[in-house]
Design an enzyme around this catalytic site. Structure first.
Site, PDB file in Angstrom:
ATOM      1  N   GLU A 246       0.824  -1.214   0.000  1.00 52.82           N
ATOM      2  CA  GLU A 246       0.000   0.000   0.000  1.00 52.82           C
ATOM      3  C   GLU A 246       0.858   1.265   0.000  1.00 52.82           C
ATOM      4  O   GLU A 246       0.521   2.256  -0.658  1.00 52.82           O
ATOM      5  CB  GLU A 246      -0.951  -0.003   1.198  1.00 52.82           C
ATOM      6  CG  GLU A 246      -1.952  -1.147   1.211  1.00 52.82           C
ATOM      7  CD  GLU A 246      -2.765  -1.242  -0.061  1.00 52.82           C
ATOM      8  OE1 GLU A 246      -2.972  -0.218  -0.736  1.00 52.82           O
ATOM      9  OE2 GLU A 246      -3.205  -2.363  -0.398  1.00 52.82           O
ATOM     10  N   HIS A 255       0.118  -1.771 -10.237  1.00 56.59           N
ATOM     11  CA  HIS A 255       0.320  -3.211 -10.115  1.00 56.59           C
ATOM     12  C   HIS A 255       1.185  -3.748 -11.255  1.00 56.59           C
ATOM     13  O   HIS A 255       1.134  -3.250 -12.377  1.00 56.59           O
ATOM     14  CB  HIS A 255      -1.024  -3.939 -10.090  1.00 56.59           C
ATOM     15  CG  HIS A 255      -1.784  -3.740  -8.820  1.00 56.59           C
ATOM     16  ND1 HIS A 255      -3.103  -3.365  -8.784  1.00 56.59           N
ATOM     17  CD2 HIS A 255      -1.401  -3.852  -7.525  1.00 56.59           C
ATOM     18  CE1 HIS A 255      -3.506  -3.268  -7.524  1.00 56.59           C
ATOM     19  NE2 HIS A 255      -2.489  -3.550  -6.741  1.00 56.59           N
TER      20      HIS A 255
END
Length: 548
Positions: A246, A255
């Protein structure tokens, strides 16, 4: 901020709003001093006394939230139109559906990747309105996400590495949970040039506020208007790997499997993806991407696991083209070497005035400019040494020849102990390659249903040892015969979670252009005069077609 001594192994025991479990994590800071063990049993506390609006908005205004939701809905529709391979066959009356639903509920109690279960973009990304609009409009035009790079491109969203990053807590977390979060920040401090400073009294300027209002979630990059931004960490997110994931988003990272080159490495199984989640698998635009020369990383902490967003939790949504990498993807234990390398290329490339002649894929350490930061398995000022064994006398450099050489986990066939680590560098003569095979019984702890290694034997056989290798775990001896791309092959044994039987393997050197098998016997003659017949032999080459 106060710095923790470098730690190779950090164990965290967490019991908070989940069934009791033991969670272990490894931190490789380049040196070994102490094992840092943080043990706690966090009281079962309420999620966070947040209003429904706080949970829903996550730092956005009502109007911003509506805009983001509008484009997310459009992305879902677009994903279903582009990939109609599956449809919702579930029926409450269907026994298979009931069984699969129960399996899904059972799996959620483990939450290896808790950020996947969020309601945001790709599960845990809180988009700003302009980001949501840009992603949708470019997906509409090109079929891909037009995001500047794996690292966010806009300078407005990049943090200033010459200034400390201010962070604070809003009171959602216990003091022990706060300490775990700070351990994750201290680790990032140790391996990059970035500095994090806690200031609970800060009320203006860019800053990260750790909260617990909506699972595991974060914005991507710095707030462009110089305001606070939330990183939500619920009890199931208080794990070093999830925190690192995070915080990486907050620093500007998307990602891994969204990279434009992902189709060279993984296959997205659209037919197995939940019908409302297909928009989560769109790629970045290849015309506007810069990954700073860092290759696709199966071991990235930013990579989805094998069954992310599946219609049922026993279906693969991502398959690796090289099968032996399947259990590598989706780990949430620690930042990979390439995760750290990319972060340092983006934020810290100008810190050291002189670049050192680092070996084995290492690079000049921006925190210590007189040394190299080395891939796992190597150490020394220039990464010239094999990392010594930890918790056992094992590993080292092994010169292999045409005969088989055996090596194994500590104590094999007796069980190894939790926390032991070994690193081997297998070296073939010039012009030859290394062949390795597993033999004997094999046992390394894994999550079978998640197809994910917890403890493992990792083999790096590429030309760049900075790249995460193939990880082997679970039960049953792997049948793969592995060959190196060069004269060298690296084998890493890592036991972070529990003991077990371990492994035994053998290695030898082969000619780089292939090895001839023995001649077969002569075939029978077809004529009475003799002097006829034939025989044959074959050659196996390690990489593609054999040269003539």
């Amino acid at each position: 901020m106060s710095l923790l001594r470098s730690a190779s192994l950090l164990l965290v025991v967490v019991t908070a709003a989940l069934p009791p479990c033991t969670l272990g994590y490894s931190l490789h800071d380049g040196s070994r001093l102490d094992d840092v063990i943080a043990e706690f049993t966090a009281e079962r506390r309420p999620r966070r006394l947040a209003t429904p609006a706080q949970r829903r908005l996550m730092g956005l205004t009502e109007e911003q939230h509506k805009t983001v939701q509008f484009y997310l809905d459009k992305l879902r529709e677009l994903g279903n139109r582009r990939h109609p391979e599956s449809y919702n066959k579930d029926s409450p009356k269907n026994e298979a559906y009931k069984w699969r639903k129960q399996m899904r509920d059972d799996l959620k109690t483990e939450l290896l990747n808790p950020e996947k279960y969020g309601r945001h973009f790709e599960g845990d990304i809180i988009l700003f309105p302009e980001q949501a609009k840009q992603i949708y409009e470019n997906a509409l035009k090109t079929g891909q996400r037009r995001v500047k790079r794996k690292f966010i491109g806009s300078d407005l969203r990049r943090w200033d590495p010459t200034r400390p990053i201010i962070y604070s807590f809003d009171g959602s977390h216990t003091s022990r949970e706060q300490r775990i979060i700070e351990l994750a920040l201290e680790h990032r401090h140790n391996i990059t040039c970035l500095n994090f400073v806690r200031n609970d009294n800060a009320n203006k300027g860019n800053r990260i506020v750790f909260t617990d209002v909506d699972g595991c979630a974060s914005n991507v990059g710095r707030h462009p208007l110089g305001e606070e931004q939330l990183v939500s960490l619920a009890p199931e997110c208080i794990r070093l790997g999830v925190i690192a994931h995070e915080v990486a988003h907050a620093l500007g990272f998307w990602h891994e499997q969204s990279r434009p080159d992902r189709d060279q490495f993984v296959n997205v199984r659209w037919e197995n993806i939940d019908k409302d989640s297909k928009g989560q698998f769109l790629k970045e635009d290849p015309d506007d991407v810069d990954n700073a020369g860092v290759p696709y990383d199966y071991g990235s902490i930013m990579h989805y696991r094998s069954k992310a967003f599946s219609r049922y939790d026993d279906l693969y949504t991502i398959s690796t083209f090289v099968t032996d990498y399947q259990k590598t993807i989706g780990q949430r234990d620690q930042l990979s070497f390439n995760d750290i390398r990319l972060m340092n290329k983006i934020y810290c490339s100008n810190v050291c005035s002189r670049k050192l002649p680092c070996q084995r894929g290492g690079y000049t350490d921006p925190r210590r400019c007189d040394r190299c930061r080395c891939p796992d398995g190597f150490t020394g000022q220039f990464c010239e040494q094999v990392m010594p064994g930890y918790g056992a006398v094992c590993g080292g450099r092994i010169q292999v020849n045409s005969g088989w050489t055996r090596f194994s986990s500590p104590g094999y066939p007796r069980e190894f102990k939790e926390g032991q680590e070994c690193s081997w560098l297998l070296v073939a003569p010039p012009g030859q390659v290394v062949e390795m095979q597993f033999i004997g019984e094999f046992e390394m702890y894994c999550k079978v249903r998640h197809s994910l290694c917890m403890d493992y034997v990792e083999v790096r056989n590429s030309t760049d040892f900075a790249n995460t290798g193939m990880r082997y775990c679970c039960y049953g001896t792997p049948s793969t015969s592995i060959r190196s791309a060069t004269t060298d092959l690296v084998v890493l044994f890592r036991s972070f979670y529990r003991g077990g039987r371990g492994f035994e393997a053998r290695a030898r050197a082969l000619p780089a252009n292939g090895q001839w098998a023995s001649w077969t016997p002569w075939t029978p003659c077809t004529a009475s005069c003799g002097a006829c017949g034939s025989r044959m032999r074959t050659r196996v080459c390690p990489h593609g077609a054999c040269p003539c």
